[in-house]
Design a protein around this motif. Structure first.
Motif, PDB file in Angstrom:
ATOM      1  N   VAL A   1       0.866  -1.175   0.000  1.00  0.00           N
ATOM      2  CA  VAL A   1       0.000   0.000   0.000  1.00  0.00           C
ATOM      3  C   VAL A   1       0.904   1.226   0.000  1.00  0.00           C
ATOM      4  CG1 VAL A   1      -1.691   1.340   1.299  1.00  0.00           C
ATOM      5  CG2 VAL A   1      -1.904  -1.151   1.174  1.00  0.00           C
ATOM      6  N   ALA A   2       0.768   2.074  -1.012  1.00  0.00           N
ATOM      7  CA  ALA A   2       1.578   3.282  -1.127  1.00  0.00           C
ATOM      8  C   ALA A   2       0.648   4.490  -1.055  1.00  0.00           C
ATOM      9  CB  ALA A   2       2.361   3.288  -2.431  1.00  0.00           C
ATOM     10  N   ILE A   3       0.877   5.346  -0.085  1.00  0.00           N
ATOM     11  CA  ILE A   3       0.026   6.526   0.112  1.00  0.00           C
ATOM     12  C   ILE A   3       0.903   7.774   0.110  1.00  0.00           C
ATOM     13  CG2 ILE A   3      -1.695   7.631   1.573  1.00  0.00           C
ATOM     14  CD1 ILE A   3      -2.253   5.007   2.909  1.00  0.00           C
ATOM     15  N   ASP A   4       0.530   8.744  -0.705  1.00  0.00           N
ATOM     16  CA  ASP A   4       1.166  10.056  -0.674  1.00  0.00           C
ATOM     17  C   ASP A   4       0.257  10.965   0.153  1.00  0.00           C
ATOM     18  OD1 ASP A   4       3.179   9.140  -2.468  1.00  0.00           O
ATOM     19  OD2 ASP A   4       1.824   9.512  -4.154  1.00  0.00           O
ATOM     20  N   VAL A   5       0.635  11.209   1.394  1.00  0.00           N
ATOM     21  CA  VAL A   5      -0.235  11.925   2.336  1.00  0.00           C
ATOM     22  C   VAL A   5       0.025  13.428   2.262  1.00  0.00           C
ATOM     23  CG1 VAL A   5      -0.947  12.150   4.729  1.00  0.00           C
ATOM     24  CG2 VAL A   5      -0.213   9.918   3.865  1.00  0.00           C
ATOM     25  N   VAL A   6      -1.040  14.182   2.033  1.00  0.00           N
ATOM     26  CA  VAL A   6      -0.960  15.642   1.946  1.00  0.00           C
ATOM     27  C   VAL A   6      -1.565  16.243   3.220  1.00  0.00           C
ATOM     28  CG1 VAL A   6      -1.805  17.661   0.676  1.00  0.00           C
ATOM     29  CG2 VAL A   6      -1.003  15.637  -0.563  1.00  0.00           C
ATOM     30  N   PRO A   7      -0.936  17.263   3.810  1.00  0.00           N
ATOM     31  CA  PRO A   7      -1.407  17.810   5.085  1.00  0.00           C
ATOM     32  C   PRO A   7      -2.650  18.675   4.939  1.00  0.00           C
ATOM     33  CG  PRO A   7       0.498  19.036   4.346  1.00  0.00           C
ATOM     34  CD  PRO A   7       0.335  17.891   3.383  1.00  0.00           C
ATOM     35  N   VAL A   8      -3.754  18.045   4.550  1.00  0.00           N
ATOM     36  CA  VAL A   8      -5.046  18.713   4.475  1.00  0.00           C
ATOM     37  C   VAL A   8      -6.083  17.750   5.043  1.00  0.00           C
ATOM     38  CG1 VAL A   8      -5.460  17.870   2.121  1.00  0.00           C
ATOM     39  CG2 VAL A   8      -6.705  19.873   2.945  1.00  0.00           C
ATOM     40  N   VAL A   9      -7.103  18.276   5.686  1.00  0.00           N
ATOM     41  CA  VAL A   9      -8.183  17.459   6.254  1.00  0.00           C
ATOM     42  C   VAL A   9      -9.469  17.771   5.500  1.00  0.00           C
ATOM     43  CG1 VAL A   9      -9.541  16.964   8.314  1.00  0.00           C
ATOM     44  CG2 VAL A   9      -7.077  17.384   8.521  1.00  0.00           C
ATOM     45  N   PHE A  10     -10.098  16.767   4.912  1.00  0.00           N
ATOM     46  CA  PHE A  10     -11.336  16.952   4.162  1.00  0.00           C
ATOM     47  C   PHE A  10     -12.578  16.817   5.050  1.00  0.00           C
ATOM     48  CE2 PHE A  10      -9.960  15.845  -0.479  1.00  0.00           C
ATOM     49  CZ  PHE A  10      -9.220  17.013  -0.508  1.00  0.00           C
ATOM     50  N   GLY A  11     -12.508  15.953   6.051  1.00  0.00           N
ATOM     51  CA  GLY A  11     -13.667  15.740   6.901  1.00  0.00           C
ATOM     52  C   GLY A  11     -14.634  14.709   6.371  1.00  0.00           C
ATOM     53  N   ARG A  12     -14.793  14.670   5.080  1.00  0.00           N
ATOM     54  CA  ARG A  12     -15.636  13.663   4.422  1.00  0.00           C
ATOM     55  C   ARG A  12     -15.215  13.603   2.953  1.00  0.00           C
ATOM     56  NH1 ARG A  12     -18.761  17.972   5.638  1.00  0.00           N
ATOM     57  NH2 ARG A  12     -19.596  16.907   7.465  1.00  0.00           N
ATOM     58  N   GLY A  13     -15.606  12.518   2.298  1.00  0.00           N
ATOM     59  CA  GLY A  13     -15.251  12.395   0.898  1.00  0.00           C
ATOM     60  C   GLY A  13     -15.155  10.953   0.460  1.00  0.00           C
ATOM     61  N   LYS A  14     -14.298  10.681  -0.518  1.00  0.00           N
ATOM     62  CA  LYS A  14     -14.115   9.351  -1.081  1.00  0.00           C
ATOM     63  C   LYS A  14     -12.936   8.677  -0.378  1.00  0.00           C
ATOM     64  CE  LYS A  14     -17.442  10.320  -3.790  1.00  0.00           C
ATOM     65  NZ  LYS A  14     -17.389  10.391  -5.265  1.00  0.00           N
ATOM     66  N   PRO A  15     -13.183   7.614   0.419  1.00  0.00           N
ATOM     67  CA  PRO A  15     -12.112   7.009   1.215  1.00  0.00           C
ATOM     68  C   PRO A  15     -11.071   6.288   0.356  1.00  0.00           C
ATOM     69  CG  PRO A  15     -14.307   6.288   1.954  1.00  0.00           C
ATOM     70  CD  PRO A  15     -14.482   6.970   0.658  1.00  0.00           C
ATOM     71  N   TYR A  16      -9.848   6.317   0.833  1.00  0.00           N
ATOM     72  CA  TYR A  16      -8.739   5.655   0.133  1.00  0.00           C
ATOM     73  C   TYR A  16      -9.033   4.179  -0.103  1.00  0.00           C
ATOM     74  CZ  TYR A  16      -3.942   4.119  -0.814  1.00  0.00           C
ATOM     75  OH  TYR A  16      -2.821   3.574  -1.387  1.00  0.00           O
ATOM     76  N   PHE A  17      -9.629   3.502   0.880  1.00  0.00           N
ATOM     77  CA  PHE A  17      -9.891   2.067   0.756  1.00  0.00           C
ATOM     78  C   PHE A  17     -11.326   1.763   0.320  1.00  0.00           C
ATOM     79  CE2 PHE A  17      -6.344   2.348   3.771  1.00  0.00           C
ATOM     80  CZ  PHE A  17      -5.433   1.515   3.137  1.00  0.00           C
ATOM     81  N   GLY A  18     -12.047   2.757  -0.178  1.00  0.00           N
ATOM     82  CA  GLY A  18     -13.393   2.526  -0.660  1.00  0.00           C
ATOM     83  C   GLY A  18     -14.384   2.369   0.470  1.00  0.00           C
TER      84      GLY A  18
END
Length: 212
Positions: A153-170
């Motif tokens: 699992v490779a994740i490029d994490v950006v320092p922003v918080v969405f609160g809701r949205g489309k999850p990385y793992f579906g």
């Protein structure tokens, strides 16, 4: 057989886009540096020439140069229009979808359509040979991981918080899947690159492999 990665850029709280499929600032780091990622850019498709920090360039160039096939879901294909046949990386793209290639859409583009996640990964392995396979995050990527078809699992994490949205793992539920300790931790400019090994035989989530 080459390594298979589940890969995407994500917010700090684990979303790959907001509720309206807007990535917001998630991809800004792709364009905030001085180091090109690819020899031939398609800024009309990708938004601007890829230019990243030195640390990100070394990591991403290595991953993209080894990646021969990209597996995505139909939603990502539709949202990007398949990058007009020019994905950021990979010689082939496999689209997991119950619907066929749109009629007349870039007939020369090396895009292949598969009716399930398992079929899509199998087709990608045929096409990749000893090369590596990237799997887009979201429902398709999460299902591939749950089926034990992903090595890292490779994740490029950006320092922003969405609160809701489309999850990385579906939208997978049912159970917990433990990953290994990160074997790659690289700080870029506005992004943290992480890679974690998937534990073979670890607990799986759902057996559902729906296609769009």
């Amino acid at each position: 057989m080459g390594t298979t990665y589940l890969h995407a850029v994500a917010s700090l709280d684990g979303y790959i886009a907001d509720e309206h499929d807007d990535v917001g600032p998630l991809h800004d780091w792709y364009f905030n540096g001085d180091h090109p990622l690819v020899e031939e850019d398609h800024p009309d498709v990708h938004g601007a020439p890829f230019r990243v920090s030195a640390a990100s360039a070394e990591y991403v160039r290595g991953m993209w140069s080894r990646q021969k096939v990209l597996v995505v879901g139909r939603r990502q294909f539709d949202l990007t229009n398949g990058w007009e046949g020019h994905p950021p990386a990979s010689e082939h793209v496999v689209v997991v979808s119950h619907r066929p290639r749109p009629q007349g859409w870039h007939p020369e583009a090396p895009y292949h359509f598969a009716g399930s996640v398992a079929e899509g990964i199998a087709r990608a392995q045929e096409l990749a040979g000893d090369g590596e396979i990237g799997v887009g995050a979201g429902d398709v990527g999460g299902q591939a991981l749950a089926l034990g078809l992903v090595d890292h699992v490779a994740i490029d994490v950006v320092p922003v918080v969405f609160g809701r949205g489309k999850p990385y793992f579906g939208t997978l539920a049912d159970g917990t899947l433990m990953l290994g300790d990160p074997d790659v931790v690289i700080q870029g400019d506005g992004v943290l690159h992480l890679r974690l090994p998937a534990r073979s035989g670890a607990g799986r989530w759902s057996s559902s492999t729906t296609a769009e």
